[in-house]
Design a protein around this motif. Sequence first.
Motif, PDB file in Angstrom:
ATOM      1  N   TYR A   3       0.837  -1.198   0.000  1.00 51.89           N
ATOM      2  CA  TYR A   3       0.000   0.000   0.000  1.00 51.89           C
ATOM      3  C   TYR A   3       0.877   1.255   0.000  1.00 51.89           C
ATOM      4  O   TYR A   3       0.625   2.208  -0.741  1.00 51.89           O
ATOM      5  CB  TYR A   3      -0.909   0.015   1.228  1.00 51.89           C
ATOM      6  N   PHE A   4       1.888   1.264   0.864  1.00 54.66           N
ATOM      7  CA  PHE A   4       2.784   2.404   0.970  1.00 54.66           C
ATOM      8  C   PHE A   4       3.511   2.653  -0.349  1.00 54.66           C
ATOM      9  O   PHE A   4       3.580   3.794  -0.845  1.00 54.66           O
ATOM     10  CB  PHE A   4       3.800   2.174   2.088  1.00 54.66           C
ATOM     11  N   VAL A   5       4.064   1.608  -0.976  1.00 56.04           N
ATOM     12  CA  VAL A   5       4.814   1.747  -2.218  1.00 56.04           C
ATOM     13  C   VAL A   5       3.910   2.265  -3.341  1.00 56.04           C
ATOM     14  O   VAL A   5       4.292   3.163  -4.106  1.00 56.04           O
ATOM     15  CB  VAL A   5       5.463   0.406  -2.617  1.00 56.04           C
ATOM     16  N   THR A   6       2.719   1.734  -3.439  1.00 56.56           N
ATOM     17  CA  THR A   6       1.796   2.158  -4.489  1.00 56.56           C
ATOM     18  C   THR A   6       1.398   3.622  -4.309  1.00 56.56           C
ATOM     19  O   THR A   6       1.324   4.383  -5.280  1.00 56.56           O
ATOM     20  CB  THR A   6       0.538   1.271  -4.494  1.00 56.56           C
ATOM     21  N   ALA A   7       1.142   4.025  -3.073  1.00 59.64           N
ATOM     22  CA  ALA A   7       0.804   5.423  -2.805  1.00 59.64           C
ATOM     23  C   ALA A   7       1.968   6.340  -3.162  1.00 59.64           C
ATOM     24  O   ALA A   7       1.772   7.422  -3.737  1.00 59.64           O
ATOM     25  CB  ALA A   7       0.427   5.598  -1.335  1.00 59.64           C
ATOM     26  N   ALA A   8       3.194   5.899  -2.862  1.00 49.08           N
ATOM     27  CA  ALA A   8       4.372   6.705  -3.179  1.00 49.08           C
ATOM     28  C   ALA A   8       4.556   6.835  -4.684  1.00 49.08           C
ATOM     29  O   ALA A   8       4.922   7.899  -5.190  1.00 49.08           O
ATOM     30  CB  ALA A   8       5.618   6.083  -2.547  1.00 49.08           C
TER      31      ALA A   8
END
Length: 320
Positions: A3-8
């Motif tokens: 989730y964090f990587v995709t948001a970034a």
Amino acid sequence: MQYFVTAAETSSISNAAKRLHISQSTLSAAIQRLEQQLGTQLFLRQRAKGIVLTSHGRRLLAQARGMLRSAREFQQYREETKEEVRGHLDIGCFTTLTPFLVPPLVRRMRECHPQLSIRIHEADVDPLHRMLREGACEIALTYNLGLSDELVFTELVRLRPHVLMADSHPLARSGSVRLADLAGEAFVILDLPHTHQLQKQLISQTRSKLPPAAKTTSFETMRGLVAGGVGVAIFNQRVATPMTYDGGRVSVVEILDDVPTISMGVTMMADSRPSRSSRALVTALRSILARSHVETPAATPRRDGALAEGTWARPAPVPP
């Protein structure tokens, strides 16, 4: 962590949620929990720009990508314990190579490994390298161009450039020319960053003073322009048919000068372990190249490596 990587990567909660097929509230809550667990803010929320990584977020992003890559490799390792090559494989392919390599490659993979699903990402060299770094694809079919230390390239073939001319061009019937013979020609340019540079180097040797007749990012449009008599072109790939989309015809004319070849092969992350699916893909690709009338085997491999088993080269024409 995904989730964090995709948001970034998307710089947007809404776009990331769409890509992940979850609600925005679920994604926001997950990122907030991660920030609480780490005790630091990972994103700055800006109304006009969406979300922007903080300095802590930028450091975490590199680590998170490594963790996700390791997780994928572990899953691939588990798959390798099974007898069949199955599952899903994301491959990248340089845009001008795709129509030549992907159809026979996917057909061969379907024949040999029907349980494997392949997704193709078609792009220029730099976007392909970015996809490899971000884990969007595991392996890319491309040229030996623009490589960084974090990428490893395995050569499969060396391609020699040739001239494309309209079938009606006076020099087309000769079958071969020297670059000096093209001094009075206007050129059609395939306007992709690295490809353009290679073409520019060869065109400079013709001493042509004319400006480019046309520039395009489409290989087939370039062929159509050449067939229509707009100009000539220098390229590496050879099409099985001289016909263009609009019914025109082009001729391949060999270059008699000593011109550099370009390496084509596969690129992967240097720190990644080739999966069983990737190795099967390279085996299929070697088989296709071995049967091609364009390439013939060379005697000495260019390099060793996990995927390297030799190299291929097309012999240069012998000057008269």
